[in-house]
Design a protein around this motif. Structure first.
Motif, PDB file in Angstrom:
ATOM      1  N   ALA A  89       0.856  -1.186   0.000  1.00 37.17           N
ATOM      2  CA  ALA A  89       0.000   0.000   0.000  1.00 37.17           C
ATOM      3  C   ALA A  89       0.897   1.244   0.000  1.00 37.17           C
ATOM      4  N   GLU A  90       1.941   1.175   0.784  1.00 38.78           N
ATOM      5  CA  GLU A  90       2.884   2.303   0.865  1.00 38.78           C
ATOM      6  C   GLU A  90       3.568   2.526  -0.495  1.00 38.78           C
ATOM      7  N   VAL A  91       3.960   1.440  -1.146  1.00 45.63           N
ATOM      8  CA  VAL A  91       4.561   1.538  -2.481  1.00 45.63           C
ATOM      9  C   VAL A  91       3.582   2.206  -3.448  1.00 45.63           C
ATOM     10  N   ALA A  92       2.326   1.771  -3.413  1.00 40.25           N
ATOM     11  CA  ALA A  92       1.315   2.317  -4.331  1.00 40.25           C
ATOM     12  C   ALA A  92       1.125   3.810  -4.092  1.00 40.25           C
ATOM     13  N   ARG A  93       1.065   4.206  -2.819  1.00 39.85           N
ATOM     14  CA  ARG A  93       0.899   5.638  -2.501  1.00 39.85           C
ATOM     15  C   ARG A  93       2.070   6.436  -3.060  1.00 39.85           C
ATOM     16  N   LYS A  94       3.273   5.896  -2.892  1.00 39.78           N
ATOM     17  CA  LYS A  94       4.482   6.600  -3.350  1.00 39.78           C
ATOM     18  C   LYS A  94       4.516   6.740  -4.860  1.00 39.78           C
ATOM     19  N   VAL A  95       4.269   5.647  -5.564  1.00 38.28           N
ATOM     20  CA  VAL A  95       4.361   5.733  -7.026  1.00 38.28           C
ATOM     21  C   VAL A  95       3.228   6.593  -7.599  1.00 38.28           C
ATOM     22  N   ALA A  96       2.054   6.554  -6.970  1.00 33.81           N
ATOM     23  CA  ALA A  96       0.939   7.391  -7.431  1.00 33.81           C
ATOM     24  C   ALA A  96       1.321   8.868  -7.291  1.00 33.81           C
ATOM     25  N   LYS A  97       1.932   9.179  -6.168  1.00 37.88           N
ATOM     26  CA  LYS A  97       2.347  10.556  -5.919  1.00 37.88           C
ATOM     27  C   LYS A  97       3.396  10.991  -6.950  1.00 37.88           C
ATOM     28  N   ALA A  98       4.364  10.114  -7.169  1.00 37.92           N
ATOM     29  CA  ALA A  98       5.436  10.425  -8.118  1.00 37.92           C
ATOM     30  C   ALA A  98       4.884  10.622  -9.530  1.00 37.92           C
ATOM     31  N   GLN A  99       3.815   9.921  -9.844  1.00 42.40           N
ATOM     32  CA  GLN A  99       3.232  10.017 -11.187  1.00 42.40           C
ATOM     33  C   GLN A  99       2.122  11.042 -11.275  1.00 42.40           C
ATOM     34  N   ASN A 100       1.834  11.683 -10.153  1.00 40.64           N
ATOM     35  CA  ASN A 100       0.743  12.650 -10.127  1.00 40.64           C
ATOM     36  C   ASN A 100      -0.613  12.040 -10.441  1.00 40.64           C
ATOM     37  N   VAL A 101      -0.765  10.771 -10.096  1.00 43.78           N
ATOM     38  CA  VAL A 101      -2.047  10.089 -10.277  1.00 43.78           C
ATOM     39  C   VAL A 101      -2.785  10.165  -8.941  1.00 43.78           C
ATOM     40  N   PRO A 102      -3.975  10.785  -8.917  1.00 37.90           N
ATOM     41  CA  PRO A 102      -4.700  10.807  -7.650  1.00 37.90           C
ATOM     42  C   PRO A 102      -5.106   9.382  -7.263  1.00 37.90           C
ATOM     43  N   LEU A 103      -4.768   8.984  -6.064  1.00 36.75           N
ATOM     44  CA  LEU A 103      -5.107   7.625  -5.619  1.00 36.75           C
ATOM     45  C   LEU A 103      -5.951   7.713  -4.351  1.00 36.75           C
TER      46      LEU A 103
ATOM     47  N   VAL B  83      -9.618   5.446 -18.116  1.00 35.65           N
ATOM     48  CA  VAL B  83      -8.529   5.565 -17.127  1.00 35.65           C
ATOM     49  C   VAL B  83      -7.504   4.434 -17.194  1.00 35.65           C
ATOM     50  N   LYS B  84      -7.649   3.565 -18.195  1.00 33.73           N
ATOM     51  CA  LYS B  84      -6.754   2.412 -18.231  1.00 33.73           C
ATOM     52  C   LYS B  84      -5.283   2.815 -18.379  1.00 33.73           C
ATOM     53  N   GLY B  85      -5.038   3.961 -19.018  1.00 32.61           N
ATOM     54  CA  GLY B  85      -3.658   4.441 -19.169  1.00 32.61           C
ATOM     55  C   GLY B  85      -3.034   4.688 -17.801  1.00 32.61           C
ATOM     56  N   GLN B  86      -3.740   5.451 -16.973  1.00 31.01           N
ATOM     57  CA  GLN B  86      -3.280   5.740 -15.599  1.00 31.01           C
ATOM     58  C   GLN B  86      -3.125   4.460 -14.793  1.00 31.01           C
ATOM     59  N   PHE B  87      -4.112   3.600 -14.944  1.00 28.78           N
ATOM     60  CA  PHE B  87      -4.097   2.331 -14.219  1.00 28.78           C
ATOM     61  C   PHE B  87      -2.848   1.514 -14.577  1.00 28.78           C
ATOM     62  N   LYS B  88      -2.583   1.423 -15.881  1.00 28.41           N
ATOM     63  CA  LYS B  88      -1.434   0.625 -16.336  1.00 28.41           C
ATOM     64  C   LYS B  88      -0.123   1.213 -15.820  1.00 28.41           C
ATOM     65  N   GLU B  89      -0.015   2.551 -15.885  1.00 24.20           N
ATOM     66  CA  GLU B  89       1.220   3.196 -15.416  1.00 24.20           C
ATOM     67  C   GLU B  89       1.423   2.961 -13.926  1.00 24.20           C
ATOM     68  N   LEU B  90       0.331   3.029 -13.176  1.00 25.26           N
ATOM     69  CA  LEU B  90       0.425   2.828 -11.726  1.00 25.26           C
ATOM     70  C   LEU B  90       0.889   1.407 -11.399  1.00 25.26           C
ATOM     71  N   VAL B  91       0.290   0.427 -12.030  1.00 28.66           N
ATOM     72  CA  VAL B  91       0.655  -0.963 -11.739  1.00 28.66           C
ATOM     73  C   VAL B  91       2.095  -1.239 -12.188  1.00 28.66           C
ATOM     74  N   LYS B  92       2.470  -0.718 -13.349  1.00 28.81           N
ATOM     75  CA  LYS B  92       3.843  -0.953 -13.834  1.00 28.81           C
ATOM     76  C   LYS B  92       4.871  -0.314 -12.891  1.00 28.81           C
ATOM     77  N   ALA B  93       4.552   0.891 -12.425  1.00 23.95           N
ATOM     78  CA  ALA B  93       5.483   1.566 -11.515  1.00 23.95           C
ATOM     79  C   ALA B  93       5.554   0.838 -10.174  1.00 23.95           C
ATOM     80  N   ALA B  94       4.420   0.316  -9.714  1.00 23.41           N
ATOM     81  CA  ALA B  94       4.418  -0.427  -8.451  1.00 23.41           C
ATOM     82  C   ALA B  94       5.257  -1.698  -8.595  1.00 23.41           C
ATOM     83  N   LEU B  95       5.137  -2.356  -9.741  1.00 22.61           N
ATOM     84  CA  LEU B  95       5.933  -3.567  -9.986  1.00 22.61           C
ATOM     85  C   LEU B  95       7.429  -3.251 -10.005  1.00 22.61           C
ATOM     86  N   ALA B  96       7.758  -2.122 -10.604  1.00 20.00           N
ATOM     87  CA  ALA B  96       9.169  -1.746 -10.757  1.00 20.00           C
ATOM     88  C   ALA B  96       9.789  -1.356  -9.415  1.00 20.00           C
ATOM     89  N   ALA B  97       8.943  -0.888  -8.483  1.00 17.41           N
ATOM     90  CA  ALA B  97       9.465  -0.348  -7.207  1.00 17.41           C
ATOM     91  C   ALA B  97      10.081  -1.439  -6.326  1.00 17.41           C
TER      92      ALA B  97
END
Ligand code: HPA
Length: 271
Positions: A166-180, A257-271
């Motif tokens: 959850a912490e990873v997701a919050r961080k990557v969302a913030k870094a990507q400017n995706v409201p989560l 919103v699938k673009g945002q969704f995909k970027e968020l999941v990919k960034a979370a995986l990479a983290a």
């Protein structure tokens, strides 16, 4: 009845023969979110219908195949589509893919879904980090004899949605400017959408979003010792909060919103 462990052996040896060996993350891609699997590199794709002990799924927006390969540098095994309880499958059938992911060596799963927003601060198109769930399906995939080698009789659900993810997701969302957004997902059986009264009830009970999947899969993940990241796409406001509900709107919103969704999941995986 065939023991679960024996069924899993057949399924995993089939998948290994197809070249699916090392798996780190299992991905379960919900309605309209399956496109992420198209970005998997060096992909091996297998229709669910070919996999021993898998059921077949035919909901609009669910492709129904397993895709293996590399995504964000991680070995992933993605369910492009999933099985739903409302299709008439047992909870054991619905959650069999999660069993399979654990059996083939995944340490974590990322579960995603389309959900109705109950929290009045949500708007359609928001992504929501699932921090916890309420199982309101009136069933549980672990009912029945417990195979102790699969997991404990009474699994702890205190941290079913892994806090560090959850912490990873919050961080990557913030870094990507995706409201989560974040909140509690309440799982109903479906296939009806909820009534306005049920939505008022769910809000009083502590739900932020409602849907027809995920809870049984996360129960089995907890039983199997898998770590979990859960993401909902809020596709609509829940019943009574907008004039009416339909599946076309669910698909349209995920499309948007699938673009945002995909970027968020990919960034979370990479983290
Ligand atoms: N309710 C249940 N499931 C859903 C909804 C909803 O409003 N939207 C998308 N999946």
């Amino acid at each position: 009845m065939t023991k679960l462990s024996e069924m899993l052996k057949e399924t995993t040896s089939f998948l290994k023969e197809k070249g699916i060996k090392e798996v780190e993350f299992g991905l379960i891609l919900g309605s309209g979110l399956g496109e992420l699997a198209d970005e998997i590199e060096d992909a091996i794709a297998i229709p669910f219908s070919e996999i021993p002990h898998f059921a077949v799924s035919a909901v609009v927006g669910h492709a129904g195949k397993l895709v293996y390969g590399t995504l964000s540098g991680k070995k992933v095994l993605a369910m492009q589509g999933r099985f739903h309880y409302y299709e008439g499958h047992s909870m054991q059938t619905v959650t069999y893919p999660v069993r399979m992911m654990a059996a083939i060596g995944a340490h974590s799963i990322i579960v995603t879904n389309a959900a109705g927003g109950v929290n009045e601060n949500f708007t359609p198109g928001n992504l929501m980090l699932i921090t916890d769930h309420i199982n309101f399906t009136f069933d549980n995939p672990l009912i029945g004899e417990n195979e102790d080698e699969m997991g404990p009789r009474f699994p702890d659900m205190s941290h079913a949605y892994t806090p560090e993810y959850a912490e990873v997701a919050r961080k990557v969302a913030k870094a990507q400017n995706v409201p989560l957004q974040e909140g509690v997902y309440m799982g109903f059986s479906g296939p009806t959408y909820e009534t306005p009264a049920e939505i008022r009830m769910s809000r009083v009970m502590g739900a932020d979003a409602v849907g027809m999947s995920t809870v049984s899969e996360v129960i089995v993940a907890a039983h199997s010792g898998l770590k979990v990241l859960g993401i909902s796409c809020i596709t609509n406001l829940a019943a009574g909060m907008q004039s009416s509900l339909n599946h076309a709107e669910v698909v349209e919103t995920t499309e948007r919103v699938k673009g945002q969704f995909k970027e968020l999941v990919k960034a979370a995986l990479a983290a």
